[in-house]
Design a protein around this motif. Structure first.
Motif, PDB file in Angstrom:
ATOM      1  N   TYR A   1     -18.018 -16.012  -8.735  1.00 49.61           N
ATOM      2  CA  TYR A   1     -18.655 -16.833  -9.620  1.00 49.61           C
ATOM      3  C   TYR A   1     -19.971 -16.971  -9.520  1.00 49.61           C
ATOM      4  CZ  TYR A   1     -13.717 -17.431 -11.908  1.00 49.61           C
ATOM      5  OH  TYR A   1     -12.784 -17.267 -12.799  1.00 49.61           O
TER       6      TYR A   1
ATOM      7  N   ARG B   1     -22.726 -14.138 -10.844  1.00 49.35           N
ATOM      8  CA  ARG B   1     -22.603 -14.165 -12.311  1.00 49.35           C
ATOM      9  C   ARG B   1     -23.312 -15.100 -12.634  1.00 49.35           C
ATOM     10  NH1 ARG B   1     -16.059 -13.236 -12.726  1.00 49.35           N
ATOM     11  NH2 ARG B   1     -16.672 -13.001 -15.252  1.00 49.35           N
ATOM     12  N   ILE B   2     -23.873 -16.056 -12.382  1.00 50.61           N
ATOM     13  CA  ILE B   2     -23.785 -17.509 -13.048  1.00 50.61           C
ATOM     14  C   ILE B   2     -25.408 -16.912 -13.254  1.00 50.61           C
ATOM     15  CG2 ILE B   2     -24.896 -20.259 -12.729  1.00 50.61           C
ATOM     16  CD1 ILE B   2     -21.220 -20.638 -12.096  1.00 50.61           C
TER      17      ILE B   2
ATOM     18  N   ILE C   1     -22.567 -19.766 -19.567  1.00 52.27           N
ATOM     19  CA  ILE C   1     -22.803 -20.030 -17.529  1.00 52.27           C
ATOM     20  C   ILE C   1     -22.028 -21.689 -17.587  1.00 52.27           C
ATOM     21  CG2 ILE C   1     -23.975 -21.814 -16.888  1.00 52.27           C
ATOM     22  CD1 ILE C   1     -26.788 -19.692 -17.883  1.00 52.27           C
TER      23      ILE C   1
ATOM     24  N   LEU D   1     -18.128 -20.600 -16.886  1.00 52.25           N
ATOM     25  CA  LEU D   1     -18.401 -20.189 -15.126  1.00 52.25           C
ATOM     26  C   LEU D   1     -18.608 -21.298 -14.160  1.00 52.25           C
ATOM     27  CD1 LEU D   1     -20.168 -16.819 -15.910  1.00 52.25           C
ATOM     28  CD2 LEU D   1     -17.978 -17.321 -15.559  1.00 52.25           C
ATOM     29  N   LEU D   2     -18.836 -22.221 -14.635  1.00 53.67           N
ATOM     30  CA  LEU D   2     -19.420 -23.477 -14.159  1.00 53.67           C
ATOM     31  C   LEU D   2     -17.671 -24.332 -13.781  1.00 53.67           C
ATOM     32  CD1 LEU D   2     -23.044 -25.408 -15.048  1.00 53.67           C
ATOM     33  CD2 LEU D   2     -22.083 -23.852 -12.294  1.00 53.67           C
TER      34      LEU D   2
END
Length: 405
Positions: free
Chosen positions: A81, A84-85, A170, A173-174
């Protein structure tokens, strides 16, 4: 208290999946627009994006499974993750196409590893008796992203900019990362750290996958045929926009509505799945869902107007919700969790090669004839594979979970 905590963990995992799914659609649409603008509206620049993902999957999946089965899956998911962020954050400030392409590769590579890493974790987190039920609700979580992601992307891009849409991804995803941090680790690690060289370990793992495939031939054949169906859906989907415009004559707003109908179909199928899933075995969901999806694709491929195309995408989306849930549950039931990462990764590396190959074949048919002939050929091949899948599922139902090799 234990039951309540277990339910909270399951719900938390579903929320994380929904956040990631919605973020994936935001990312896909915003990235396409950013590259299109950055390349002065060159369609070829966008086409390159669709080559990067299978290429990254091919490169990563051939060896990633060896790592997945030897690490804490939850911690690996958090790391992926994070990659990706940071990759998406880099795209927001990137000033050239090659910078974006490099970052897209890293994001795609992390995504390729994430799927075979997350399934063993979910398999360990969720009790065996709840696998099929959880996967039914997971289809709803994925479907919510299918519907909400494109809608949110349209609103954010229209009201602000592509960068704002990527920023929203973002944030989502966080949220998924925070949930994963709160979830417990599941001890499904195959072995302790080894002093053997990774090349030797990698070779041994390929031998294990080969031996497993030979020992359970019908299981392997079933999974490979379903993978081939997935390959055909990816190849056909790559020509969907051109087919809708050239063969059916849809305008951009009409095509956008068609995508929304597909999303509604997926959510509708997912909701129906939660009601009826307990009445079917996983292999039945897989086979019948794939059959319904193939029929929907054929209806879409031979459509002459918006109405029949809408019926086709509604049927195929709803049916694929059944097929995907059945596929995941079937894997959980028949592949040992200690081997799952390696099995999925190495099968997906084969799938990536086939996707690239079939996409090229359909593109070649398109060049020689027209886009309608290419899409219709792909859908008829898909239907033939589905018939084979149904025959295999009828002839062999693997009851016993294979022993660890």
């Amino acid at each position: 208290m234990k039951v309540k905590k277990y339910r909270i963990r399951a719900i938390g995992m579903l929320i994380a999946i929904a956040c990631a799914s919605c973020g994936d659609w935001l990312y896909l649409i915003a990235l396409n627009l950013k590259v299109y603008e950055q390349a002065d509206q060159a369609a070829a620049a966008v086409a390159i994006l669709y080559m990067i993902k299978p290429a990254a999957g091919l490169l990563m999946n051939s060896w990633a499974g060896s790592i997945i089965d030897r690490l804490d899956n939850r911690k690996l998911m958090i790391l992926l993750y994070a990659i990706r962020i940071f990759g998406i954050a880099g795209m927001i400030i990137a000033t050239s196409l090659w910078q974006i392409y490099v970052l897209v590769f890293f994001v795609a590579a992390a995504g390729a590893i994430f799927e075979p890493a997350s399934l063993p974790y979910i398999t360990g987190l969720i009790h065996k008796r709840h696998w099929q039920k959880f996967n039914s609700y997971r289809a709803i979580a994925d479907g919510s992203g299918f519907v909400l992601g494109p809608a949110a992307a349209g609103i954010l891009v229209g009201a602000g900019s592509v960068e704002i849409a990527l920023g929203a991804n973002i944030v989502l995803l966080l949220a998924a990362v925070i949930i994963c941090i709160a979830l417990p680790s599941v001890k499904v690690v195959l072995e302790q750290s080894s002093e053997e060289k990774w090349l030797k370990i990698w070779r041994e793992d390929w031998r294990l996958v080969t031996a497993f495939s030979k020992k359970f031939v019908m299981l392997t054949l079933l999974l490979l045929v379903f993978s081939c169906i997935t390959v055909m859906t990816a190849a056909v989907d790559s020509m969907e926009v051109a087919f809708s415009s050239e063969a059916i004559g849809l305008s951009k707003p009409a095509y956008g509505l068609l995508v929304s109908i597909a999303g509604v179909g997926f959510v509708s199928g997912s909701l129906l799945l939660t009601i009826v899933s307990r009445h079917f075995r996983s292999i039945q969901l897989l086979a019948y869902g794939a059959a319904g999806g193939a029929l929907g694709y054929v209806l879409f491929a031979f459509s002459q107007n918006f109405l029949s195309a809408s019926a086709g995408v509604f049927i195929l989306s709803g049916a694929l919700a059944f097929a995907n849930a059945g596929y995941v549950t079937y894997i959980q039931e028949h592949i040992p969790v200690e081997q799952m990462g390696r099995m999925l990764s190495m099968y997906q590396s084969i799938e990536a090669i086939l996707i690239i190959g079939m996409t090229a074949v359909l593109a070649g048919i398109n060049q020689l004839t027209n886009v309608a002939a290419a899409v219709q050929t792909g859908c008829l091949i898909m239907l033939s594979l589905t018939v084979l899948l149904v025959i295999i599922s009828k002839r062999t139902l693997v009851e016993k979970k294979p022993d660890i090799l």
